[in-house]
Scaffold this motif. Structure first.
Motif, PDB file in Angstrom:
ATOM      1  N   SER A  76       0.819  -1.212   0.000  1.00 20.54           N
ATOM      2  CA  SER A  76       0.000   0.000   0.000  1.00 20.54           C
ATOM      3  C   SER A  76       0.855   1.265   0.000  1.00 20.54           C
ATOM      4  CB  SER A  76      -0.974   0.000   1.176  1.00 20.54           C
ATOM      5  OG  SER A  76      -0.287  -0.018   2.384  1.00 20.54           O
TER       6      SER A  76
ATOM      7  N   TYR B 293       0.667   4.133  -2.833  1.00 24.08           N
ATOM      8  CA  TYR B 293       0.502   5.552  -2.498  1.00 24.08           C
ATOM      9  C   TYR B 293       1.553   6.394  -3.216  1.00 24.08           C
ATOM     10  CZ  TYR B 293       0.363   9.875   0.165  1.00 24.08           C
ATOM     11  OH  TYR B 293       0.280  11.199   0.511  1.00 24.08           O
TER      12      TYR B 293
ATOM     13  N   ILE C 298      -6.713   6.627  -0.752  1.00 20.32           N
ATOM     14  CA  ILE C 298      -7.800   5.699  -1.081  1.00 20.32           C
ATOM     15  C   ILE C 298      -7.270   4.573  -1.962  1.00 20.32           C
ATOM     16  CG2 ILE C 298      -9.965   5.476  -2.365  1.00 20.32           C
ATOM     17  CD1 ILE C 298     -10.666   8.298  -1.328  1.00 20.32           C
ATOM     18  N   GLY C 299      -6.442   4.910  -2.948  1.00 22.37           N
ATOM     19  CA  GLY C 299      -5.847   3.888  -3.795  1.00 22.37           C
ATOM     20  C   GLY C 299      -4.970   2.918  -3.015  1.00 22.37           C
ATOM     21  N   SER C 300      -4.226   3.434  -2.054  1.00 24.35           N
ATOM     22  CA  SER C 300      -3.377   2.551  -1.255  1.00 24.35           C
ATOM     23  C   SER C 300      -4.213   1.678  -0.315  1.00 24.35           C
ATOM     24  CB  SER C 300      -2.350   3.354  -0.469  1.00 24.35           C
ATOM     25  OG  SER C 300      -2.974   4.129   0.517  1.00 24.35           O
ATOM     26  N   LEU C 301      -5.327   2.198   0.172  1.00 24.05           N
ATOM     27  CA  LEU C 301      -6.216   1.386   1.009  1.00 24.05           C
ATOM     28  C   LEU C 301      -6.902   0.290   0.200  1.00 24.05           C
ATOM     29  CD1 LEU C 301      -7.808   4.036   3.379  1.00 24.05           C
ATOM     30  CD2 LEU C 301      -6.117   2.280   3.932  1.00 24.05           C
ATOM     31  N   VAL C 302      -7.177   0.567  -1.061  1.00 27.31           N
ATOM     32  CA  VAL C 302      -7.755  -0.471  -1.926  1.00 27.31           C
ATOM     33  C   VAL C 302      -6.764  -1.628  -2.065  1.00 27.31           C
ATOM     34  CG1 VAL C 302      -8.420  -0.972  -4.320  1.00 27.31           C
ATOM     35  CG2 VAL C 302      -9.324   1.035  -3.164  1.00 27.31           C
ATOM     36  N   ILE C 303      -5.489  -1.329  -2.220  1.00 26.49           N
ATOM     37  CA  ILE C 303      -4.474  -2.380  -2.284  1.00 26.49           C
ATOM     38  C   ILE C 303      -4.382  -3.107  -0.947  1.00 26.49           C
ATOM     39  CG2 ILE C 303      -1.978  -2.768  -2.464  1.00 26.49           C
ATOM     40  CD1 ILE C 303      -3.276  -2.379  -5.129  1.00 26.49           C
TER      41      ILE C 303
ATOM     42  N   ASN D  69      -7.864  -5.225  -0.416  1.00 26.20           N
ATOM     43  CA  ASN D  69      -8.542  -5.978  -1.471  1.00 26.20           C
ATOM     44  C   ASN D  69      -8.622  -7.465  -1.125  1.00 26.20           C
ATOM     45  OD1 ASN D  69      -6.229  -7.372  -2.384  1.00 26.20           O
ATOM     46  ND2 ASN D  69      -5.759  -5.801  -3.871  1.00 26.20           N
TER      47      ASN D  69
END
Length: 168
Positions: free
Chosen positions: A28, A32, A47-52, A55
């Motif tokens: 993550s 980021y 948000i993109g790093s939390l998706v990783i 998931n």
């Protein structure tokens, strides 16, 4: 693989749990930083790093050995972007080191997927985004980074490919 050092330091169940969380945190953080290279706002990058981090692939299969390689994929993309946009040799060297580490992290097919991603993404940047006079420079620099990554990992990879050939 570097996160496996945890098992040498802590020889208990805590090490196993911390190992899974550390791998997801490494992935993550890489995502980021990769998203920040596109000048995205910090909240979107978070948000993109939390998706990783959250998931299903990461949370449902935490013991999957391929995840050792997958956590380095955002880092490879990050260093490809840094090398391309900032045009500094140190990022090409770091790219070779991280890609070489990814070749050692899992199974041989994982390193081939990493190499395919490396070639496709770096090739796209070199051939379609770079200026006409810089296309050859970036193509050669990315090729040398990929070659160095395989050279760094070759000592351990050669024996693995020998087992595959003899096992068929």
């Amino acid at each position: 693989f570097i996160p496996n050092i945890i098992f040498a330091a802590f020889n208990n169940v805590f090490a196993f749990d911390f190992y899974f969380v550390l791998r997801m945190a490494i992935a993550s953080l890489g995502m980021y930083l990769f998203l920040r290279t596109f000048k995205l706002p910090k909240i979107l990058s978070l948000i993109g790093s939390l998706v990783i981090f959250l998931n299903g692939y990461n949370t449902f299969f935490p013991t999957n050995i391929h995840f050792n390689v997958d956590i380095l994929l955002p880092w490879i993309a990050y260093f490809i972007n840094k090398a391309f946009f900032e045009r500094k040799i140190k990022y090409f060297v770091l790219l070779a080191l991280v890609a070489g580490l990814s070749h050692l992290g899992g199974m041989p097919e994982s390193s081939m997927f990493i190499a395919l991603f490396f070639v496709l993404y770096a090739g796209f940047l070199s051939l379609f985004i770079a200026k006409k006079e810089e296309k050859l420079y970036f193509s050669l620099a990315f090729f040398l980074s990929l070659f160095m990554s395989f050279l760094l990992a070759s000592i351990l990879m050669i024996s693995g490919y020998e087992y595959i050939q003899n096992g068929l």
